[in-house]
Design a protein around this motif. Structure first.
Motif, PDB file in Angstrom:
ATOM      1  N   ASN A 129       0.812  -1.213   0.000  1.00  0.00           N
ATOM      2  CA  ASN A 129       0.000   0.000   0.000  1.00  0.00           C
ATOM      3  C   ASN A 129       0.844   1.261   0.000  1.00  0.00           C
ATOM      4  OD1 ASN A 129      -2.990  -0.739   0.248  1.00  0.00           O
ATOM      5  ND2 ASN A 129      -2.053  -2.040   1.822  1.00  0.00           N
ATOM      6  N   ARG A 269     -13.147  -0.997  -6.297  1.00  0.00           N
ATOM      7  CA  ARG A 269     -12.458  -0.369  -5.192  1.00  0.00           C
ATOM      8  C   ARG A 269     -11.010  -0.109  -5.609  1.00  0.00           C
ATOM      9  NH1 ARG A 269     -16.339   1.820  -2.168  1.00  0.00           N
ATOM     10  NH2 ARG A 269     -17.498   0.360  -0.834  1.00  0.00           N
ATOM     11  N   ALA A 270     -10.302   0.656  -4.757  1.00  0.00           N
ATOM     12  CA  ALA A 270      -8.920   1.030  -5.082  1.00  0.00           C
ATOM     13  C   ALA A 270      -7.922   0.309  -4.203  1.00  0.00           C
ATOM     14  CB  ALA A 270      -8.751   2.538  -4.972  1.00  0.00           C
ATOM     15  N   GLY A 271      -8.139  -0.995  -4.023  1.00  0.00           N
ATOM     16  CA  GLY A 271      -7.148  -1.789  -3.326  1.00  0.00           C
ATOM     17  C   GLY A 271      -5.822  -1.770  -4.062  1.00  0.00           C
ATOM     18  N   PRO A 289     -12.835   4.398  -3.729  1.00  0.00           N
ATOM     19  CA  PRO A 289     -12.137   3.921  -2.529  1.00  0.00           C
ATOM     20  C   PRO A 289     -13.097   3.599  -1.399  1.00  0.00           C
ATOM     21  CG  PRO A 289     -11.109   5.918  -3.383  1.00  0.00           C
ATOM     22  CD  PRO A 289     -12.407   5.744  -4.122  1.00  0.00           C
ATOM     23  N   GLN A 297      -6.719   3.700   0.322  1.00  0.00           N
ATOM     24  CA  GLN A 297      -7.131   3.383  -1.042  1.00  0.00           C
ATOM     25  C   GLN A 297      -7.084   4.601  -1.955  1.00  0.00           C
ATOM     26  OE1 GLN A 297     -10.610   0.967  -1.670  1.00  0.00           O
ATOM     27  NE2 GLN A 297      -9.596  -0.814  -0.795  1.00  0.00           N
ATOM     28  N   ASN A 300      -3.548   4.964  -2.843  1.00  0.00           N
ATOM     29  CA  ASN A 300      -3.156   3.974  -3.838  1.00  0.00           C
ATOM     30  C   ASN A 300      -3.489   4.435  -5.252  1.00  0.00           C
ATOM     31  OD1 ASN A 300      -2.386   2.228  -1.764  1.00  0.00           O
ATOM     32  ND2 ASN A 300      -4.252   1.012  -1.855  1.00  0.00           N
TER      33      ASN A 300
END
Length: 391
Positions: A129, A269-271, A289, A297, A300
């Motif tokens: 991350n 999602r913004a993993g 996110p 996130q 990221n």
């Protein structure tokens, strides 16, 4: 330099975000050192109990170490729990005869890091991350071998190596794979294709918005593959599974490479893994996110958004009205999508697994079959709980 019987212990688990890069690194180590003995360490309650053996690697487990967020009885118990976990970790390292330890964060990494330090075992850390977790903030201070998925992750001794990922994704040729992937996923040719996913457990807010916006998407001729997450099938007012022209919902897709090849736009999602895979394969993305946590996130996604390779929308703003106003025009704009694809690929790293394996060999003083300790990779850089775990 050591050239036989290399023993590698890899620590991390709990979520797919930790396990996927761990397994990618393990595979790259095995490719560079086929005789290496590889052991993964996780917890008995994490996804690693299923995923690690399925990938062909041995797994040992230790206890979780709760890290309370507020004063409590658990906080008083922390030193004893951590000491017990370090002892467990030490026994595992001793039994494995570990030459090097690799940690990717997660519930078990801190005890492994501390046990390795006590034994003088070389340590390698990978942080997935943009905002590092506690375990890796500790681990990075115990070694000079630190790899990060994102360029500006604030860890000492960090080298930007990218995100280790499955080679089926890292080596994906989207144009070449597009038609067959679309057919496998049920898309018709010649119409815009949107793939929506909230991850393996789904995302209720994303699911609700897509269900409400479905009439507008269908009217615009947009096909939608909605990966709802396990047990999250979307229903209409009568209780039947949601249906519309060009819409298909599934709980899970086995093999995200088909999704990346088929989608004109990925909504997700913004993993960290998703963001890095989006860049590696060059798929235009709309990223939503998680609305809670520490904001990692959004961090990221920042580089993709700044490069106009992805669109970022806050969870609270991702409404049916937003989808009609922003998402529909995006899917109909082939020029913008092509520019987003190129921008994403300019940030992508496809050989992070090999770069991390080279760092492992370097730390262990291991000479590979080609006579070196690894060069660091040559691939394309087209590049609400009261307790938590130490992670």
């Amino acid at each position: 330099m050591k050239n036989q019987n290399l023993s590698v212990v890899l620590a991390g688990g709990g979520t797919a975000g930790h396990i996927s890069p761990l397994l990618a690194i393990a595979r790259a180590i095995r490719a560079g050192a086929p005789e290496a003995e590889i052991l993964a360490v996780g917890t008995a309650a994490g996804m690693e109990t299923r995923l690690v053996p399925a990938a062909g690697f041995d797994l040992a487990t230790i206890e979780r170490v709760p890290m309370p967020r507020r004063p409590s009885l658990d906080l008083l118990k922390l030193p004893l729990r951590l000491a017990a976990a370090v002892r467990q970790a030490g026994r595992i390292l001793d039994e494995a005869g570990a030459d090097v330890v690799v940690g990717v964060g997660g519930y078990v990494s801190t005890p492994i890091y501390l046990a390795a330090r006590r034994r003088g075992v070389p340590l390698v850390v990978h942080e997935a991350n943009a905002r590092p977790g506690l375990a890796n903030r500790i681990g990075a201070r115990l070694t000079s071998h630190v790899g990060t998925a994102f360029r500006n992750t604030p860890l000492p001794n960090a080298r930007w190596v990218g995100m280790p990922m499955r080679r089926e994704i890292a080596r994906l040729d989207r144009p070449a794979a597009r038609e067959e992937a679309r057919a496998r996923l049920g898309f018709e040719p010649g119409r815009p294709a949107l793939v929506v996913t909230g991850g393996s457990s789904g995302a209720a807010s994303i699911n609700r918005t897509i269900a409400s916006a479905l009439p507008a998407l269908a009217a615009a001729g947009i096909q939608v593959l909605h990966i709802t997450g396990r047990g999250k099938v979307q229903l209409d007012g009568s209780g039947a599974p949601l249906a519309a022209p060009g819409y298909r919902q599934v709980e899970y897709v086995d093999g995200m490479e088909d999704v990346y090849a088929a989608a004109d736009v990925l909504l997700a999602r913004a993993g960290a893994a998703t963001v890095c895979e989006v860049a590696a394969v060059g798929v235009p993305a709309v990223l939503v996110p998680l609305p809670h946590g520490n904001g990692e996130q959004a961090l990221n996604a920042a580089s993709l958004v700044e490069a106009h390779a992805a669109v970022l929308v806050a969870d609270r703003d991702f409404t049916p009205e937003w989808a009609v106003r922003e998402l529909v025009p995006l899917l109909q704009d082939s020029g913008r999508l092509a520019a987003m694809e190129a921008a994403a690929r300019s940030l992508g790293i496809r050989d992070a697994d090999e770069r991390m394996a080279a760092m492992v060999f370097e730390a262990a003083g291991y000479r590979t079959g080609n006579g070196g300790a690894g060069s660091g990779g040559t691939g394309n850089s087209s590049a609400g709980k009261d307790t938590d775990e130490i992670r």
